[in-house]
Design a protein around this motif. Structure first.
Motif, short mmCIF file in Angstrom:
data_model
loop_
_atom_site.label_atom_id
_atom_site.label_comp_id
_atom_site.label_asym_id
_atom_site.label_seq_id
_atom_site.Cartn_x
_atom_site.Cartn_y
_atom_site.Cartn_z
N HIS A 122 -83.04 -46.57 89.41
CA HIS A 122 -84.35 -45.64 88.73
C HIS A 122 -85.07 -46.32 87.64
O HIS A 122 -85.89 -45.69 87.12
N GLN A 123 -84.85 -47.45 87.15
CA GLN A 123 -85.58 -48.38 86.22
C GLN A 123 -86.41 -49.40 86.92
O GLN A 123 -87.37 -50.07 85.99
N ARG A 124 -86.54 -49.57 88.20
CA ARG A 124 -87.79 -50.29 88.80
C ARG A 124 -88.57 -49.49 89.63
O ARG A 124 -88.20 -49.18 90.88
N ALA A 125 -89.99 -49.59 89.29
CA ALA A 125 -90.92 -49.05 90.26
C ALA A 125 -91.05 -49.76 91.78
O ALA A 125 -91.03 -48.78 92.68
N PHE A 126 -90.75 -51.12 91.65
CA PHE A 126 -90.41 -51.80 93.29
C PHE A 126 -89.42 -51.00 94.21
O PHE A 126 -89.38 -51.30 95.33
N VAL A 127 -88.70 -50.40 93.42
CA VAL A 127 -87.44 -49.60 94.07
C VAL A 127 -87.88 -48.30 94.45
O VAL A 127 -87.82 -47.50 95.56
N LEU A 128 -88.29 -47.54 93.23
CA LEU A 128 -88.40 -46.04 93.32
C LEU A 128 -89.75 -45.76 94.00
O LEU A 128 -89.47 -44.73 94.95
N ARG A 129 -90.54 -46.34 94.05
CA ARG A 129 -92.11 -45.89 94.94
C ARG A 129 -91.36 -46.10 96.25
O ARG A 129 -91.90 -44.97 97.07
N PRO A 130 -91.03 -47.14 96.80
CA PRO A 130 -90.80 -47.08 98.42
C PRO A 130 -89.59 -46.23 98.75
O PRO A 130 -89.68 -45.55 99.75
N LEU A 131 -88.54 -46.06 97.84
CA LEU A 131 -87.57 -45.17 98.11
C LEU A 131 -87.90 -43.43 98.19
O LEU A 131 -87.48 -42.88 99.13
N ILE A 132 -88.83 -43.29 97.12
CA ILE A 132 -89.44 -41.98 97.30
C ILE A 132 -90.17 -41.83 98.39
O ILE A 132 -90.12 -40.61 99.00
N GLU A 133 -90.91 -42.76 99.03
CA GLU A 133 -91.84 -42.60 100.01
C GLU A 133 -90.91 -42.20 101.36
O GLU A 133 -91.55 -41.36 102.07
N LEU A 134 -89.83 -42.78 101.64
CA LEU A 134 -89.03 -42.67 102.43
C LEU A 134 -88.02 -41.46 102.39
O LEU A 134 -87.78 -40.77 103.57
N ALA A 135 -87.74 -41.17 101.44
CA ALA A 135 -86.69 -40.02 101.14
C ALA A 135 -87.05 -39.52 99.79
O ALA A 135 -86.17 -39.40 98.79
N PRO A 136 -88.15 -38.57 99.96
CA PRO A 136 -88.58 -37.91 98.47
C PRO A 136 -87.59 -36.74 98.01
O PRO A 136 -87.44 -36.57 96.89
N GLU A 137 -86.68 -36.31 99.02
CA GLU A 137 -85.65 -35.45 98.56
C GLU A 137 -84.28 -36.00 98.10
O GLU A 137 -83.26 -35.18 97.90
N LEU A 138 -84.21 -37.31 98.48
CA LEU A 138 -82.79 -37.65 98.22
C LEU A 138 -82.22 -37.72 96.84
O LEU A 138 -82.94 -37.50 95.65
N ARG A 139 -81.06 -37.20 96.83
CA ARG A 139 -80.07 -36.94 95.77
C ARG A 139 -78.90 -37.81 95.73
O ARG A 139 -78.40 -38.11 96.61
N LEU A 140 -79.12 -38.43 94.37
CA LEU A 140 -77.90 -39.69 94.40
C LEU A 140 -77.05 -39.41 93.11
O LEU A 140 -77.47 -38.69 92.05
N PRO A 141 -75.66 -39.53 93.21
CA PRO A 141 -74.82 -39.17 92.02
C PRO A 141 -75.11 -39.77 90.82
O PRO A 141 -75.51 -41.10 90.80
N GLY A 142 -75.22 -39.01 89.78
CA GLY A 142 -75.56 -39.39 88.67
C GLY A 142 -76.98 -39.81 87.99
O GLY A 142 -77.23 -40.05 87.12
N LEU A 143 -77.92 -39.26 89.27
CA LEU A 143 -79.19 -39.32 88.96
C LEU A 143 -79.79 -38.14 89.04
O LEU A 143 -79.38 -37.25 89.83
#
Length: 173
Positions: A122-143
């Motif tokens: 959640h602190q890295r744009a290079f992870v967040l942007r593509p992850l949100i692209e693939l799974a915009p509704e993804l819910r992860l524990p603690g986040l």
């Protein structure tokens, strides 16, 4: 695949060598893992290194379904990295290939070798942007909702290059 498969997200990155060729080869190796199917690949993103030096990275996120346990998958990811010449001379060193297990079946783990979800995703744009692209509704524990973290990574240099990886249709930027 046998048994129940977990939905898994893997971050891919490289900043040494032929970046696109390396990530495409890694995607093929992920797809060939036992009990594993490659479901989707995000667009590719060029990003400046975070808390490190060296050339820009090419990054993406892959969604897999796998029957492998988190540690079995981690071992497989590290073996793929080694086959591509990954070295770890110091923290955040430039790399030929980096494969990060971001999430495995939505579970929370805190083991000496593996923390899930990935502790810095959640602190890295290079992870967040593509992850949100693939799974915009993804819910992860603690986040919180993943898109709620985008404002915090606004200052990180990142550019979406589109669906240039693999023969699968990526989601355009």
């Amino acid at each position: 695949m046998q048994g129940s498969a977990a939905e898994v997200f893997v971050g891919l990155g490289a900043n040494l060598g032929d970046l696109a060729a390396t990530l495409n080869a890694a995607l093929a190796e992920l797809a060939a893992l036992p009990q594993t199917q490659l479901q989707a690949v995000s667009s590719a993103y060029r990003s400046a290194p975070v808390e490190a030096g060296g050339p820009d990275f090419l990054n993406a996120v892959a969604r897999l379904h796998t029957g492998l346990s988190p540690l079995e998958l981690l071992d497989a990811l590290q073996a793929i990295e080694l086959r591509h010449g990954r070295e770890r001379p110091f923290v955040n060193a430039p790399r030929t290939l980096d494969l990060d297990l971001l999430s495995h079946g939505g579970q929370s783990l805190d083991l000496p070798r593996l923390r899930l979800p990935h502790p810095r995703l959640h602190q890295r744009a290079f992870v967040l942007r593509p992850l949100i692209e693939l799974a915009p509704e993804l819910r992860l524990p603690g986040l919180q909702r993943l898109d709620s973290y985008l404002a915090g990574v606004q200052g990180q240099v990142i550019e979406c290059l589109g669906p240039i990886l693999s023969d699968r249709k990526g989601v355009p930027c």
